[in-house]
Design an enzyme around this catalytic site. Structure first.
Site, PDB file in Angstrom:
ATOM      1  N   TYR A 221       0.874  -1.178   0.000  1.00  0.00           N
ATOM      2  CA  TYR A 221       0.000   0.000   0.000  1.00  0.00           C
ATOM      3  C   TYR A 221       0.905   1.221   0.000  1.00  0.00           C
ATOM      4  CZ  TYR A 221      -4.215  -2.718   1.227  1.00  0.00           C
ATOM      5  OH  TYR A 221      -5.274  -3.582   1.231  1.00  0.00           O
TER       6      TYR A 221
ATOM      7  N   HIS B 209     -11.253  -5.499  -4.851  1.00  0.00           N
ATOM      8  CA  HIS B 209     -10.827  -5.795  -3.482  1.00  0.00           C
ATOM      9  C   HIS B 209     -11.828  -6.750  -2.815  1.00  0.00           C
ATOM     10  CE1 HIS B 209      -7.723  -3.741  -0.765  1.00  0.00           C
ATOM     11  NE2 HIS B 209      -8.284  -4.577   0.085  1.00  0.00           N
TER      12      HIS B 209
ATOM     13  N   ASP C  54      -6.552   0.789  -4.975  1.00  0.00           N
ATOM     14  CA  ASP C  54      -7.986   1.042  -4.738  1.00  0.00           C
ATOM     15  C   ASP C  54      -8.287   1.394  -3.281  1.00  0.00           C
ATOM     16  OD1 ASP C  54      -7.712  -1.383  -3.416  1.00  0.00           O
ATOM     17  OD2 ASP C  54      -8.964  -2.520  -4.808  1.00  0.00           O
TER      18      ASP C  54
HETATM   19  C1  FNR Z   1      -8.036  -8.619   1.274  1.00  0.00           C
HETATM   20  N1  FNR Z   1      -7.545  -7.978   0.137  1.00  0.00           N
HETATM   21  C2  FNR Z   1      -6.364  -7.299   0.215  1.00  0.00           C
HETATM   22  N2  FNR Z   1      -5.824  -6.719  -0.906  1.00  0.00           N
HETATM   23  C3  FNR Z   1      -4.639  -6.082  -0.848  1.00  0.00           C
HETATM   24  O1  FNR Z   1      -4.183  -5.587  -1.873  1.00  0.00           O
HETATM   25  N3  FNR Z   1      -3.955  -6.007   0.333  1.00  0.00           N
HETATM   26  C4  FNR Z   1      -4.424  -6.546   1.487  1.00  0.00           C
HETATM   27  O2  FNR Z   1      -3.796  -6.448   2.534  1.00  0.00           O
HETATM   28  C5  FNR Z   1      -5.677  -7.202   1.440  1.00  0.00           C
HETATM   29  N4  FNR Z   1      -6.194  -7.739   2.579  1.00  0.00           N
HETATM   30  C6  FNR Z   1      -7.347  -8.489   2.506  1.00  0.00           C
HETATM   31  C7  FNR Z   1      -7.797  -9.146   3.639  1.00  0.00           C
HETATM   32  C8  FNR Z   1      -8.919  -9.961   3.562  1.00  0.00           C
HETATM   33  C9  FNR Z   1      -9.385 -10.676   4.798  1.00  0.00           C
HETATM   34  C10 FNR Z   1      -9.613 -10.110   2.336  1.00  0.00           C
HETATM   35  C11 FNR Z   1     -10.825 -10.994   2.202  1.00  0.00           C
HETATM   36  C12 FNR Z   1      -9.177  -9.433   1.214  1.00  0.00           C
HETATM   37  C13 FNR Z   1      -8.238  -8.129  -1.161  1.00  0.00           C
HETATM   38  C14 FNR Z   1      -7.754  -9.384  -1.903  1.00  0.00           C
HETATM   39  O3  FNR Z   1      -6.450  -9.221  -2.392  1.00  0.00           O
HETATM   40  C15 FNR Z   1      -8.635  -9.709  -3.117  1.00  0.00           C
HETATM   41  O4  FNR Z   1      -8.743  -8.570  -3.938  1.00  0.00           O
HETATM   42  C16 FNR Z   1     -10.031 -10.206  -2.784  1.00  0.00           C
HETATM   43  O5  FNR Z   1     -10.047 -10.968  -1.603  1.00  0.00           O
HETATM   44  C17 FNR Z   1     -10.521 -11.064  -3.948  1.00  0.00           C
HETATM   45  O6  FNR Z   1     -11.813 -11.450  -3.777  1.00  0.00           O
HETATM   46  P1  FNR Z   1     -12.262 -12.912  -3.212  1.00  0.00           P
HETATM   47  O7  FNR Z   1     -11.480 -13.987  -3.928  1.00  0.00           O
HETATM   48  O8  FNR Z   1     -12.003 -12.867  -1.743  1.00  0.00           O
HETATM   49  O9  FNR Z   1     -13.715 -12.929  -3.553  1.00  0.00           O
HETATM   50  C1  LAC Z   2      -8.325  -5.409   3.763  1.00  0.00           C
HETATM   51  C2  LAC Z   2      -7.046  -4.646   3.657  1.00  0.00           C
HETATM   52  C3  LAC Z   2      -6.850  -3.637   4.649  1.00  0.00           C
HETATM   53  O1  LAC Z   2      -8.720  -5.814   4.883  1.00  0.00           O
HETATM   54  O2  LAC Z   2      -5.974  -5.408   3.895  1.00  0.00           O
HETATM   55  O3  LAC Z   2      -9.004  -5.575   2.744  1.00  0.00           O
END
Ligand code: FNR
Ligand code: LAC
Length: 364
Positions: free
Chosen positions: A131, A258, A159
């Site tokens: 990030y 996300h 995003d």
């Molecule tokens: C995320 N995602 C996410 N993305 C990212 O760029 N950095 C992060 O730290 C996180 N952390 C995170 C935590 C949790 C608990 C979730 C569920 C998601 C988003 C992740 O990379 C991804 O875009 C989505 O989870 C994809 O969708 P699905 O497969 O969960 O439906």
């Molecule tokens: C999420 C990011 C903060 O929880 O990691 O989607």
């Protein structure tokens, strides 16, 4: 009788039995009305595969190349924070599982194990997600460590200038368990992530304090100057931004909302993928995540033009269920389902999975 999971949904049920309700909500939840979470699924559910017959499908190999790296299938782990919330092995378990399965692992900036520990456990390719922090020195340090530890690309998530309004977390007063830390960041930078206050999400408070919402295209040059690693942007949802990213020389894009955790409502990832693939026109690989819950979804995303498909929540379900072996099992299942779909759809090679293999938006 305990039956091994035979579909991705089985992992969800198994994980729910293991996780504390507030952790479950953090993982499962989306922002706002969770309309995007639902829309991500609905887009895949409305896709209709168009099989060709009388094609020799006696073997359907799934191996592929992504940015010069071999994968056993066009699959990978989407970056997610704090894997120790799901299982004590945390990201080390995920690295074992992804490596065993031969898929990509995009490690999250908020990993609860160090980049070096994760790299030591990995037998497959790793990318590191970042990030945009106000503390640029921290980003520079992470990038340098990633190079030394053998990570093969940096993923900048674009995003999240701030965190979406995730109502479950606000209601739960969610804070990260005091025993689980973002192992790659200084404790002083992370203190608020453990704070529990009703009506407040510690994740959101922490991001408000530390993320730099002034990020624009001009800043990419600074990141590029840090390392020769490929740079991939995550969170692109429009053709306009995809073109702009290509013009700025990025090495790859991840189409993503996300997992419905940021802007809500917004475009489901599958529909955004179609728009982005058209705009990019082959200039760089386009990955996608959001709502992929089976091999037919993977097939659909490939037909629309994805190079590789990333999996978010199901990896955490698999990890919660059975640590590294759970993650390996999840990806073995997805690979098998993809191979099965290729055979039944008459597309024996990945290159045969063309746009005509799927019709989006089935009526009714
Ligand atoms: C995320 N995602 C996410 N993305 C990212 O760029 N950095 C992060 O730290 C996180 N952390 C995170 C935590 C949790 C608990 C979730 C569920 C998601 C988003 C992740 O990379 C991804 O875009 C989505 O989870 C994809 O969708 P699905 O497969 O969960 O439906
Ligand atoms: C999420 C990011 C903060 O929880 O990691 O989607």
């Amino acid at each position: 009788v305990a039956v091994a999971p035979i579909c991705v949904e089985d992992f969800r049920r198994l994980a729910r039995e293991k996780l504390a309700p507030d952790v479950w909500d953090y993982i499962e939840g989306g922002s706002g009305g969770e309309l995007t979470v639902a829309a991500n699924r609905r887009a895949f559910e409305r896709a209709e595969l168009r099989p060709r017959v009388m094609v020799d499908v006696s073997t359907c190999p799934t191996g592929t190349e992504l940015l010069g790296t071999h994968l056993s299938a066009p699959l990978g782990v989407a970056p997610t924070a704090y894997h120790e919330l799901a299982h004590a092995d945390g990201e080390v378990g995920t690295a074992h599982g992804a490596g065993t399965a031969g898929v990509l692992y995009v490690v999250g900036m908020f990993a609860s194990r160090t980049l070096e520990e994760i790299a030591a456990a990995a037998t497959g390719p790793l990318w590191l997600q970042l990030y945009w922090l106000r503390r640029r020195d921290v980003l520079a340090d992470l990038a340098a460590r990633a190079v030394t530890a053998g990570y093969r690309a940096l993923v900048l998530t674009v995003d999240a200038p701030r965190i979406g309004r995730r109502l479950r977390d606000l209601r739960n007063g969610f804070g990260v368990d005091p025993d689980v830390d973002a192992a790659n960041l200084d404790a002083d930078l992370m203190a608020t992530t453990h704070r529990r206050r009703t009506g407040e999400s510690a994740i959101a408070v922490h991001a408000a304090e530390t993320f730099d919402a002034s990020l624009t295209w001009a800043d990419l040059a600074w990141l590029r100057g840090l390392t020769a690693l490929p740079i991939v942007l995550k969170g692109i949802l429009t053709g306009e931004d995809a073109r702009r990213a290509v013009d700025h020389g990025v090495d790859g894009l991840i189409v993503s909302n996300h997992g419905g955790r940021q802007l809500d409502p917004t475009t489901p990832s599958l529909h955004a993928l179609a728009e982005v693939v058209a705009a990019v026109d082959g200039a760089c690989p386009v990955l996608v995540d959001g709502g992929v819950r089976g091999g037919t979804d993977v097939f659909t995303a490939l037909a629309v033009g994805a190079s590789t498909v990333l999996i978010g929540r199901p990896v955490l379900w698999a990890l919660a269920h059975d640590g590294g072996p759970g993650v390996a099992g999840l990806f073995a299942l997805l690979r098998e389902e993809l191979e099965h779909t290729m055979a039944l759809a008459g597309r024996p090679r990945l290159a045969d999975i063309d746009r005509a293999a799927v019709r989006l938006d089935r009526r009714g």
